[in-house]
Design an enzyme around this catalytic site. Structure first.
Site, PDB file in Angstrom:
ATOM      1  CB  CYS A 196      -0.881   0.037   1.251  1.00 46.08           C
ATOM      2  SG  CYS A 196      -1.979  -1.372   1.365  1.00 46.08           S
ATOM      3  NE  ARG A 252       4.072   2.114  -1.639  1.00 49.26           N
ATOM      4  CZ  ARG A 252       4.948   2.115  -0.622  1.00 49.26           C
ATOM      5  NH1 ARG A 252       6.050   2.826  -0.747  1.00 49.26           N
ATOM      6  NH2 ARG A 252       4.726   1.451   0.477  1.00 49.26           N
ATOM      7  CD1 TRP A 286       0.073  -5.309  -4.102  1.00 49.69           C
ATOM      8  CD2 TRP A 286       0.207  -6.292  -2.090  1.00 49.69           C
ATOM      9  NE1 TRP A 286       0.677  -6.537  -4.281  1.00 49.69           N
ATOM     10  CE2 TRP A 286       0.754  -7.170  -3.070  1.00 49.69           C
ATOM     11  CE3 TRP A 286       0.182  -6.716  -0.766  1.00 49.69           C
ATOM     12  CZ2 TRP A 286       1.276  -8.413  -2.749  1.00 49.69           C
ATOM     13  CZ3 TRP A 286       0.702  -7.958  -0.448  1.00 49.69           C
ATOM     14  CH2 TRP A 286       1.229  -8.790  -1.435  1.00 49.69           C
ATOM     15  CG  ASN A 316       1.778   0.241   3.975  1.00 49.25           C
ATOM     16  OD1 ASN A 316       1.352  -0.885   3.718  1.00 49.25           O
ATOM     17  ND2 ASN A 316       3.021   0.618   3.703  1.00 49.25           N
ATOM     18  N   GLY A 317      -0.024  -1.561   6.409  1.00 51.90           N
ATOM     19  CA  GLY A 317       0.383  -2.447   7.499  1.00 51.90           C
ATOM     20  C   GLY A 317      -0.727  -3.457   7.766  1.00 51.90           C
ATOM     21  CD  GLU A 342      17.919 -11.149  -9.923  1.00 53.91           C
ATOM     22  OE1 GLU A 342      17.621 -11.771  -8.877  1.00 53.91           O
ATOM     23  OE2 GLU A 342      17.351 -10.095 -10.271  1.00 53.91           O
ATOM     24  CE  LYS A 358      14.729  -8.661 -11.746  1.00 49.56           C
ATOM     25  NZ  LYS A 358      14.839  -9.315 -10.534  1.00 49.56           N
ATOM     26  CD  GLU A 385      10.669  -9.738 -10.287  1.00 48.48           C
ATOM     27  OE1 GLU A 385       9.939  -9.193  -9.455  1.00 48.48           O
ATOM     28  OE2 GLU A 385      11.904  -9.697 -10.218  1.00 48.48           O
ATOM     29  CG  HIS A 404      22.192 -34.836  -8.604  1.00 46.40           C
ATOM     30  ND1 HIS A 404      22.760 -36.050  -8.317  1.00 46.40           N
ATOM     31  CD2 HIS A 404      23.228 -33.991  -8.844  1.00 46.40           C
ATOM     32  CE1 HIS A 404      24.092 -35.955  -8.351  1.00 46.40           C
ATOM     33  NE2 HIS A 404      24.395 -34.716  -8.659  1.00 46.40           N
ATOM     34  CE  LYS A 417      11.820  -1.532  -6.715  1.00 50.34           C
ATOM     35  NZ  LYS A 417      12.610  -2.445  -7.556  1.00 50.34           N
TER      36      LYS A 417
HETATM   37  C1  AGP Z   1      13.054  -8.617  -7.356  1.00 48.36           C
HETATM   38  O1  AGP Z   1      12.960  -8.256  -8.725  1.00 48.36           O
HETATM   39  C2  AGP Z   1      11.762  -8.334  -6.614  1.00 48.36           C
HETATM   40  N1  AGP Z   1      11.353  -6.998  -6.796  1.00 48.36           N
HETATM   41  C3  AGP Z   1      11.854  -8.790  -5.168  1.00 48.36           C
HETATM   42  O2  AGP Z   1      12.299 -10.124  -5.138  1.00 48.36           O
HETATM   43  C4  AGP Z   1      12.790  -7.954  -4.277  1.00 48.36           C
HETATM   44  O3  AGP Z   1      14.144  -8.186  -4.643  1.00 48.36           O
HETATM   45  C5  AGP Z   1      12.587  -8.400  -2.822  1.00 48.36           C
HETATM   46  O4  AGP Z   1      11.242  -8.146  -2.469  1.00 48.36           O
HETATM   47  C6  AGP Z   1      13.519  -7.677  -1.847  1.00 48.36           C
HETATM   48  O5  AGP Z   1      13.284  -6.305  -1.879  1.00 48.36           O
HETATM   49  P1  AGP Z   1      14.371  -5.323  -1.181  1.00 48.36           P
HETATM   50  O6  AGP Z   1      15.649  -5.504  -1.943  1.00 48.36           O
HETATM   51  O7  AGP Z   1      13.781  -3.957  -1.317  1.00 48.36           O
HETATM   52  O8  AGP Z   1      14.507  -5.766   0.245  1.00 48.36           O
END
Ligand code: AGP
Length: 589
Positions: A2, A27, A74, A100-101, A466, A470, A473, A489, A584
């Site tokens: 949020c 966000r 969110w 937010n929370g 990674e 990517k 997501e 394995h 985000k």
């Molecule tokens: C990665 O592309 C994502 N946005 C997500 O995995 C992100 O890296 C993770 O939520 C950690 O966020 P931070 O680095 O702000 O702690």
């Protein structure tokens, strides 16, 4: 997560709040709304869906007023619906709140308030705050006292902003386990969950610390502890500006930020020498060393662990922050924990850091956001200096974290000559962008599949992870990153005719073994994409990586993976900047 924002000033509040909503879209959200205080009443307009759609309705109907609050939701509690969107108001609409929370005891509070005659319109936890405030405000007639009383009833986390129907120039904010920032303008002030919400108006900010609240009018900002004790705090000037968050000539923030890496790798190296020295000496002197982070930042954590062990002969344990319970009891005053984060607000990470500090551990952080909760809980901070990262996917922040990891490793290992190579790597990146059209054509192949595999050895294994993250997501294609040696394995059973296999295979000591793995996959029909400085007949597609110092190949090889994920997202008609279900900064556990 949020996004919350509030404005008190002399401007028409609605356009300002719509601007904040647009700045907070990155966000991740599913609904949005605003509430304005005007002529003794609170007007609210909110709905599920994109800000653009809601903004039109708001602009037509919400005129007047110089004070208001805004929210991008969110969903955590309650479906995506207009009723569950924020702001939430009390029964008599005399109080409005954005939050937010997570309020953990909201069911008990709702039951109590219902028994007192309150009626609820939503399924959310947040709405209970509005009713608690209404009850206290009616009795105390004092906004600060009413908020203090309401907060005492809450269990959980909150960053919130509240307004009152009969206080056209006052908004109150409070925070516990979620960020809240005041923007200080000229004759106007802002409150928000992140700086970008008001970046178009001011870059002068005051960060609220844990369990603090603030009263804000167009002319004043008064910070205090929840018990009312006044606090004086310096204004911080954040070196971010509106240009940092515009897409410029790029189609998406994500693509812009991928291309910004030619610059961000250099700014990552602009570090405060004292902080770097302290960071290095704390690692060298640690009796036990842990690394914790989440998501992409955890992939950096794994790479840091690999380099500490292999190059510095320093054992370290890396764990995802959500699994911190396994390690916390082992920590003590001789423990050092390295926390890695772009936002510095990831709830899982902050919990792990808070528990580690509770055990006496010292926390060092590699973080982007100045003034973030993580940076204020750490003994030493190395800042990424890569500017705001608006795309949900970590791109420039990932390589900036990686550069800082190398800077620390080379200092610990005494490999000072390698630091020059680190400065040159940003020029090598341009050569990868020359492959962009080829990468885009490969994305046209990947889009046809439901499973893609990424393999790498040694320092390239975290890069394989990674690349898979990517692709998942951004394109919503299932992808698995793995240690190349693990293929036989089990996972090899999944390789079928055409299955895409991205092989991260720079010309270093892992080259021959990884090539054998490529051969095993190709023999079973896989379509092999080779990420390497040299081509090979086993590759159906080859993405060349410039020959640089072998140590630095992970920085370069992640770029084609970022581009591959971005273009595959486009091929599948996804919005790379707003991937579904993701946020985000994951500020809730
Ligand atoms: C990665 O592309 C994502 N946005 C997500 O995995 C992100 O890296 C993770 O939520 C950690 O966020 P931070 O680095 O702000 O702690």
């Amino acid at each position: 997560m949020c996004g919350i924002a509030g404005y008190a000033g002399s401007k028409q509040v609605t356009p300002v709040l719509i601007g904040s909503l647009k700045r907070m879209e990155y966000r991740g959200y599913d609904s949005a709304g605003i509430a304005i205080v005007n002529n003794g009443s609170i007007a609210v307009l909110k709905d599920s869906g994109r800000v653009d759609r809601i903004a039109e309705k708001i602009s037509n109907r919400m005129t007047g007023g110089n004070l208001g609050i805004a929210h991008t939701r969110w969903a955590t509690h309650g479906e995506v619906s207009q009723d569950n969107a924020h702001p939430h108001t009390s029964c008599n609409s005399e109080v409005a709140v954005v939050h937010n929370g997570i309020i953990e005891n909201f069911q008990e509070l709702v039951a109590t308030l219902r028994a007192e005659g309150h009626h609820f319109r939503s399924q959310t936890d947040s709405e209970v705050i509005a009713h608690l405030l209404e009850r206290s405000y009616q009795r105390l007639a004092d906004p600060v006292k009413a908020l203090q009383e309401a907060l005492r009833e809450l269990i959980g986390s909150y960053a919130l902003v509240v307004v009152f129907h009969d206080r056209p120039d006052l908004m109150l904010g409070a925070r516990k386990d979620a960020p809240l920032i005041v923007g200080v303008g000229n004759g106007e002030n802002f409150i928000a969950s992140d700086i970008l919400a008001f970046i178009d108006h001011t870059d002068r900010v005051i960060f609220l610390e844990e369990l603090e609240m603030v009263t804000v009018t167009s002319q004043s900002v008064e910070l205090m502890k929840l018990d009312g004790t006044r606090i004086e705090r310096e204004i911080t000037h954040v070196a971010w500006e509106a240009a940092d968050v515009s897409k410029e000539e790029f189609a998406h923030h994500t693509l812009k930020e991928i291309h910004e890496q030619t610059r961000s790798l250099r700014t990552a190296l602009l570090q405060d020498e004292k902080s770097l020295d302290s960071f290095v000496s704390n690692i060298k002197n640690a009796k036990n060393l842990y690394i914790t982070s989440c998501g992409s930042s955890f992939n950096i954590g794994l790479l840091l662990k690999h380099l500490l062990t292999k190059l510095c002969k320093i054992p370290a344990q890396a764990f995802v922050s959500s699994e911190s319970d396994e390690y916390i009891d082992l920590m003590d005053r001789d423990t050092v924990v390295i926390a890695i984060s772009q936002s510095g607000e990831t709830a899982d990470l902050l919990k792990a850091v808070s528990d580690a500090r509770g055990r006496g551990a010292k926390v060092l952080s590699i973080v982007n956001s100045v003034g973030s909760t993580l940076s204020r809980k750490s003994s030493v901070n190395l800042y990424l200096n890569c500017g705001p990262e608006v795309g949900v996917a970590a791109t420039k922040s990932f390589t900036s974290q990686l550069v800082l990891v190398y800077e620390v490793i080379f200092r610990i290992a005494g490999m000072h000559s390698k630091r020059n190579a680190l400065r040159d790597v940003s020029s090598a990146i341009e050569q990868i962008f020359m492959q962009e059209e080829k990468i885009r054509s490969i994305a046209g192949v990947l889009k046809l599949f439901n499973d893609v595999y990424f393999i790498g050895r040694g320092p390239h294994y975290p890069i394989a992870l990674e690349g898979a993250l990517k692709l998942k997501e951004l394109s919503y294609i299932h992808a698995e990153g793995m240690a190349a040696g693990e293929l036989k394995h089990g996972t090899l059973a999944l390789i079928d005719k055409g299955t895409p296999a991205v092989v991260i295979n720079p010309h270093d000591e892992t080259f021959n073994d990884t090539l054998s793995n490529a051969s095993e996959m190709r023999a079973r029909g896989a379509t092999v994409v080779g990420i390497s400085s040299i081509n090979n007949e086993l590759y159906d597609y080859w993405i060349p990586i410039p020959e640089t110092d072998p140590f630095l190949q992970p920085i370069l090889e992640v770029l084609p993976l970022q581009l591959l994920a971005y273009y595959t997202a486009l091929e599948r008609h996804n919005d790379p900047d707003h991937p579904r279900n993701l946020a985000k900064s994951v500020t809730v556990k």
